[in-house]
Design a protein around this motif. Sequence first.
Motif, mmCIF file in Angstrom:
data_model
loop_
_atom_site.group_PDB
_atom_site.id
_atom_site.type_symbol
_atom_site.label_atom_id
_atom_site.label_comp_id
_atom_site.label_asym_id
_atom_site.label_seq_id
_atom_site.Cartn_x
_atom_site.Cartn_y
_atom_site.Cartn_z
ATOM 1 N N ASN A 1 2.013 5.053 74.326
ATOM 2 C CA ASN A 1 3.191 4.588 75.052
ATOM 3 C C ASN A 1 4.369 5.541 74.883
ATOM 4 O OD1 ASN A 1 3.049 1.805 76.464
ATOM 5 N ND2 ASN A 1 1.778 1.593 74.644
ATOM 6 N N LEU A 2 4.548 6.094 73.701
ATOM 7 C CA LEU A 2 5.635 7.042 73.467
ATOM 8 C C LEU A 2 5.470 8.294 74.331
ATOM 9 C CD1 LEU A 2 5.902 6.651 69.605
ATOM 10 C CD2 LEU A 2 7.747 6.196 71.241
ATOM 11 N N HIS A 3 4.249 8.683 74.625
ATOM 12 C CA HIS A 3 4.002 9.839 75.490
ATOM 13 C C HIS A 3 4.310 9.523 76.952
ATOM 14 C CE1 HIS A 3 2.337 12.985 72.913
ATOM 15 N NE2 HIS A 3 1.824 12.012 72.178
ATOM 16 N N ARG A 4 4.423 8.256 77.308
ATOM 17 C CA ARG A 4 4.691 7.857 78.698
ATOM 18 C C ARG A 4 6.172 7.738 79.025
ATOM 19 N NH1 ARG A 4 0.516 3.470 77.860
ATOM 20 N NH2 ARG A 4 -1.430 4.543 78.266
ATOM 21 N N GLY A 5 7.027 7.617 78.002
ATOM 22 C CA GLY A 5 8.453 7.467 78.276
ATOM 23 C C GLY A 5 9.207 6.987 77.052
ATOM 24 N N VAL A 6 10.444 6.545 77.301
ATOM 25 C CA VAL A 6 11.303 6.073 76.216
ATOM 26 C C VAL A 6 10.927 4.635 75.871
ATOM 27 C CG1 VAL A 6 13.672 5.595 75.518
ATOM 28 C CG2 VAL A 6 13.179 7.595 76.933
ATOM 29 N N CYS A 7 10.683 4.395 74.599
ATOM 30 C CA CYS A 7 10.302 3.072 74.104
ATOM 31 C C CYS A 7 11.324 2.617 73.067
ATOM 32 C CB CYS A 7 8.918 3.134 73.442
ATOM 33 S SG CYS A 7 7.606 3.742 74.524
ATOM 34 N N CYS B 1 13.156 5.933 71.553
ATOM 35 C CA CYS B 1 12.542 7.218 71.244
ATOM 36 C C CYS B 1 11.392 7.515 72.191
ATOM 37 C CB CYS B 1 12.073 7.237 69.799
ATOM 38 S SG CYS B 1 10.987 5.860 69.369
ATOM 39 N N THR B 2 10.921 8.764 72.143
ATOM 40 C CA THR B 2 9.858 9.202 73.038
ATOM 41 C C THR B 2 9.085 10.373 72.444
ATOM 42 O OG1 THR B 2 9.369 9.820 75.334
ATOM 43 C CG2 THR B 2 11.298 10.849 74.328
ATOM 44 N N LEU B 3 7.920 10.608 73.008
ATOM 45 C CA LEU B 3 7.126 11.815 72.801
ATOM 46 C C LEU B 3 6.776 12.435 74.156
ATOM 47 C CD1 LEU B 3 4.746 10.690 69.923
ATOM 48 C CD2 LEU B 3 6.643 12.313 69.782
#
Length: 86
Positions: free
Chosen positions: A9-15, A31-33
């Motif tokens: 989920n972090l790779h998909r956007g800001v969580c 945060c995000t990746l």
Amino acid sequence: MNPVQIVENLHRGVCKVVFEKANGEIREMRCTLDPNRLPEQQTLTEDGGDIRDHTRVWDVEANGWRSFRFESVRSFTPAQLLTENL
């Protein structure tokens, strides 16, 4: 949500992650990746997004790398749900 799902989920956007810091303080972080949301010339480091007991993420409000332990997560809101609730 397990660590693999959190990182995906972090790779998909800001969580939004709510977790307990090592000192016992509760912290909320957006945060995000997602590589498209990282600042210019920033790339994931060797352990960025790694699934062990913790992960490094880009804090979009503090504009810096932060980390949290998966076992300390109190709640996790995926990017899609954040967008739907705006």
